[in-house]
Design an enzyme around this catalytic site. Structure first.
Site, PDB file in Angstrom:
ATOM      1  N   ASN A  38       2.605 -16.916  -1.284  1.00 48.83           N
ATOM      2  CA  ASN A  38       2.596 -18.380  -1.456  1.00 48.83           C
ATOM      3  C   ASN A  38       4.003 -18.968  -1.374  1.00 48.83           C
ATOM      4  O   ASN A  38       4.863 -18.614  -2.181  1.00 48.83           O
ATOM      5  CB  ASN A  38       1.986 -18.757  -2.810  1.00 48.83           C
ATOM      6  CG  ASN A  38       0.517 -18.394  -2.909  1.00 48.83           C
ATOM      7  OD1 ASN A  38       0.160 -17.221  -2.790  1.00 48.83           O
ATOM      8  ND2 ASN A  38      -0.342 -19.372  -3.111  1.00 48.83           N
ATOM      9  N   LYS A  58      -5.494 -12.697  -9.219  1.00 50.56           N
ATOM     10  CA  LYS A  58      -4.079 -12.409  -9.472  1.00 50.56           C
ATOM     11  C   LYS A  58      -3.365 -12.256  -8.143  1.00 50.56           C
ATOM     12  O   LYS A  58      -3.958 -11.740  -7.180  1.00 50.56           O
ATOM     13  CB  LYS A  58      -3.931 -11.055 -10.170  1.00 50.56           C
ATOM     14  CG  LYS A  58      -4.356 -11.010 -11.594  1.00 50.56           C
ATOM     15  CD  LYS A  58      -4.168  -9.575 -12.066  1.00 50.56           C
ATOM     16  CE  LYS A  58      -4.405  -9.458 -13.554  1.00 50.56           C
ATOM     17  NZ  LYS A  58      -3.991  -8.141 -14.037  1.00 50.56           N
ATOM     18  N   ARG A  59      -2.094 -12.629  -8.114  1.00 48.62           N
ATOM     19  CA  ARG A  59      -1.308 -12.316  -6.918  1.00 48.62           C
ATOM     20  C   ARG A  59       0.164 -12.309  -7.293  1.00 48.62           C
ATOM     21  O   ARG A  59       0.667 -13.275  -7.863  1.00 48.62           O
ATOM     22  CB  ARG A  59      -1.568 -13.321  -5.799  1.00 48.62           C
ATOM     23  CG  ARG A  59      -0.789 -12.976  -4.550  1.00 48.62           C
ATOM     24  CD  ARG A  59      -0.983 -13.982  -3.461  1.00 48.62           C
ATOM     25  NE  ARG A  59      -2.323 -13.963  -2.923  1.00 48.62           N
ATOM     26  CZ  ARG A  59      -2.908 -15.031  -2.394  1.00 48.62           C
ATOM     27  NH1 ARG A  59      -2.284 -16.185  -2.376  1.00 48.62           N
ATOM     28  NH2 ARG A  59      -4.124 -14.945  -1.910  1.00 48.62           N
ATOM     29  N   TYR A  86      -9.819 -15.865   7.780  1.00 48.66           N
ATOM     30  CA  TYR A  86      -8.351 -15.837   7.720  1.00 48.66           C
ATOM     31  C   TYR A  86      -7.866 -14.422   7.408  1.00 48.66           C
ATOM     32  O   TYR A  86      -7.041 -13.855   8.118  1.00 48.66           O
ATOM     33  CB  TYR A  86      -7.858 -16.827   6.664  1.00 48.66           C
ATOM     34  CG  TYR A  86      -6.352 -16.941   6.585  1.00 48.66           C
ATOM     35  CD1 TYR A  86      -5.629 -17.566   7.597  1.00 48.66           C
ATOM     36  CD2 TYR A  86      -5.645 -16.427   5.495  1.00 48.66           C
ATOM     37  CE1 TYR A  86      -4.242 -17.677   7.523  1.00 48.66           C
ATOM     38  CE2 TYR A  86      -4.264 -16.532   5.413  1.00 48.66           C
ATOM     39  CZ  TYR A  86      -3.566 -17.165   6.432  1.00 48.66           C
ATOM     40  OH  TYR A  86      -2.194 -17.266   6.365  1.00 48.66           O
ATOM     41  N   ARG A 108     -13.026 -17.163   2.949  1.00 50.70           N
ATOM     42  CA  ARG A 108     -11.653 -16.794   3.286  1.00 50.70           C
ATOM     43  C   ARG A 108     -11.614 -15.657   4.299  1.00 50.70           C
ATOM     44  O   ARG A 108     -10.539 -15.315   4.807  1.00 50.70           O
ATOM     45  CB  ARG A 108     -10.893 -16.357   2.025  1.00 50.70           C
ATOM     46  CG  ARG A 108     -10.834 -17.410   0.947  1.00 50.70           C
ATOM     47  CD  ARG A 108     -10.201 -16.858  -0.319  1.00 50.70           C
ATOM     48  NE  ARG A 108      -8.769 -16.956  -0.301  1.00 50.70           N
ATOM     49  CZ  ARG A 108      -8.059 -17.872  -0.985  1.00 50.70           C
ATOM     50  NH1 ARG A 108      -8.650 -18.767  -1.739  1.00 50.70           N
ATOM     51  NH2 ARG A 108      -6.766 -17.883  -0.907  1.00 50.70           N
ATOM     52  N   ARG A 137      -0.512 -16.928  -9.508  1.00 48.85           N
ATOM     53  CA  ARG A 137       0.167 -16.886  -8.207  1.00 48.85           C
ATOM     54  C   ARG A 137       1.662 -16.822  -8.498  1.00 48.85           C
ATOM     55  O   ARG A 137       2.117 -17.168  -9.592  1.00 48.85           O
ATOM     56  CB  ARG A 137      -0.103 -18.155  -7.374  1.00 48.85           C
ATOM     57  CG  ARG A 137      -1.531 -18.351  -6.925  1.00 48.85           C
ATOM     58  CD  ARG A 137      -1.982 -17.315  -5.908  1.00 48.85           C
ATOM     59  NE  ARG A 137      -3.325 -17.625  -5.406  1.00 48.85           N
ATOM     60  CZ  ARG A 137      -4.455 -17.297  -6.027  1.00 48.85           C
ATOM     61  NH1 ARG A 137      -4.418 -16.653  -7.180  1.00 48.85           N
ATOM     62  NH2 ARG A 137      -5.623 -17.605  -5.486  1.00 48.85           N
ATOM     63  N   VAL A 161      -1.995 -25.584  -3.750  1.00 50.59           N
ATOM     64  CA  VAL A 161      -1.769 -26.021  -5.122  1.00 50.59           C
ATOM     65  C   VAL A 161      -0.480 -26.825  -5.281  1.00 50.59           C
ATOM     66  O   VAL A 161      -0.471 -27.837  -6.000  1.00 50.59           O
ATOM     67  CB  VAL A 161      -1.855 -24.825  -6.101  1.00 50.59           C
ATOM     68  CG1 VAL A 161      -0.704 -23.844  -5.917  1.00 50.59           C
ATOM     69  CG2 VAL A 161      -1.949 -25.295  -7.519  1.00 50.59           C
ATOM     70  N   GLN A 220      -6.070 -17.808 -13.359  1.00 41.68           N
ATOM     71  CA  GLN A 220      -5.674 -17.053 -12.162  1.00 41.68           C
ATOM     72  C   GLN A 220      -4.176 -17.238 -11.933  1.00 41.68           C
ATOM     73  O   GLN A 220      -3.623 -18.274 -12.307  1.00 41.68           O
ATOM     74  CB  GLN A 220      -6.498 -17.488 -10.933  1.00 41.68           C
ATOM     75  CG  GLN A 220      -6.193 -18.857 -10.344  1.00 41.68           C
ATOM     76  CD  GLN A 220      -6.967 -19.995 -11.013  1.00 41.68           C
ATOM     77  OE1 GLN A 220      -7.319 -19.928 -12.171  1.00 41.68           O
ATOM     78  NE2 GLN A 220      -7.201 -21.073 -10.272  1.00 41.68           N
ATOM     79  N   GLY A 242     -11.166 -23.748 -11.735  1.00 41.11           N
ATOM     80  CA  GLY A 242     -11.546 -22.713 -12.703  1.00 41.11           C
ATOM     81  C   GLY A 242     -10.893 -23.015 -14.038  1.00 41.11           C
ATOM     82  O   GLY A 242     -10.635 -24.182 -14.370  1.00 41.11           O
TER      83      GLY A 242
END
Ligand code: UDP
Length: 312
Positions: A174, A274-275, A145, A142, A211, A187, A209, A205
């Site tokens: 996102n 996490k985000r 980017y 990543r 989003r 996703v 996690q 996973g």
């Protein structure tokens, strides 16, 4: 105003063109179509205030006449694009930002950079305020980017400081909605396409996690408000409602009536755990917050995918 939108045939770029035209502006969309498609702007063909130019913004950009604003939205942005187009991504965010900044300077135009929550990397601070500097692996898949977007922010601030260019930086979290590529790899398009085909959803996973997902109309509203504001430093635009990916998969299965369940696949390298945006600043400076609940935004997106997949 007369406005250039780079990446104008992309998912966000095309929605931005729609909004700018609806506000009465004249819009020039520019795209090299590596991830964008003219399908996204087909409805604008023949519009008297709209023009499309096929061009790669890493090459010299020539625009005849005045420009009041430049929105630099060109860049592949899905994690599946990172290994597919790493050099193009690095170039569009480094050289492309340099060229569009130079164009804005030459025309005396306001410049708006599409930045990203990826500047925070795999964040150690949660939720992420604009003041957080991030936790990015420069050499991971990543990295091209993340680092090129970080460089784009740095170059934008340099043009502001050295040339007094009137600049804005939006950190986009996102975002989903109609016109996302069916095979986009992110996703929301993955889950919706899989669910509509009656296939199990691929959770990477263990799905713990998180989003948070912004409907495209909310995002565009935030960007337009930022454009009209006086705020030079970056502003997060995103929906702070946070989901674990596993719960989000269950929601998509529920909304589509998909009975095929979930399968687990390996977690990609450097996938942020996490985000979630801290949108205190957007609320304060822009009076902005998201309006479209995730269920409603998903239903609209599911409808769009159903049509494009030619399903009943
Ligand atoms: N993801 C998933 N299944 C998919 C696609 C993505 O579980 O089919 C996960 C991915 O590992 C990540 C999250 O969903 O944790 C969001 O991924 P996306 O590609 O949408 O964008 P990102 O936020 O990672 O840039």
């Amino acid at each position: 105003m007369r406005i250039l939108v780079t990446g104008g045939a992309g998912f966000l770029g095309s929605h931005l063109c729609d909004r700018l035209l609806a506000e009465g502006h004249t819009v020039i969309a520019m795209d090299n179509l590596i991830t964008g498609t003219t399908d996204n702007i087909a409805h604008l063909a023949g519009h008297p205030r709209f023009k499309f130019i096929f061009h790669d913004v890493t090459e010299y950009i020539y625009i005849e006449g005045d420009l009041d604003a430049v929105f630099h939205f060109a860049s592949p942005a899905s994690p599946v694009d990172f290994p597919a187009f790493p050099i193009q991504i690095g170039k569009v965010n480094a050289v492309g930002t340099y060229r569009t900044l130079g164009l804005a300077k030459a025309k005396g135009a306001r410049f708006v950079l599409a930045s990203t929550s990826e500047v925070y990397g795999d964040p150690l601070v949660h939720p992420q305020p604009e003041s957080y500097w991030g936790n990015v692996n420069p050499i991971g898949v990543r990295g091209i980017y993340d680092e090129s977007k970080r460089f784009a922010e740095a170059l934008t601030m340099a043009y502001h400081r050295v040339h007094g260019l009137d600049t804005r930086i939006v950190r986009i979290f996102n975002t989903y909605g109609p016109r996302m590529r069916l095979n986009d790899g992110r996703v929301v398009p993955n889950f919706i396409s899989q669910a509509l085909r009656g296939e199990p959803l691929t959770v990477y996973g263990d799905g713990t996690q998180t989003r948070s997902f912004t409907y495209v109309d909310d995002l565009i509203e935030g960007i337009y408000r930022l454009f009209l504001s006086e705020e030079i430093e970056p502003v997060n635009i995103g929906n702070p409602e946070e989901y674990r990916i596993i719960d989000f998969a269950k929601l998509v299965n529920e909304l589509t009536g998909n009975q095929a369940g979930i399968v687990f696949k390996p977690l990609p390298q450097d996938d942020p755990k996490k985000r979630r945006p801290d949108i205190t600043k957007a609320r304060r400076v822009l009076g902005w917050e998201p309006r479209v609940p995730v269920r409603e935004g998903l239903l609209r997106t599911i409808e769009d995918f159903r049509k494009r997949l030619s399903l009943p």
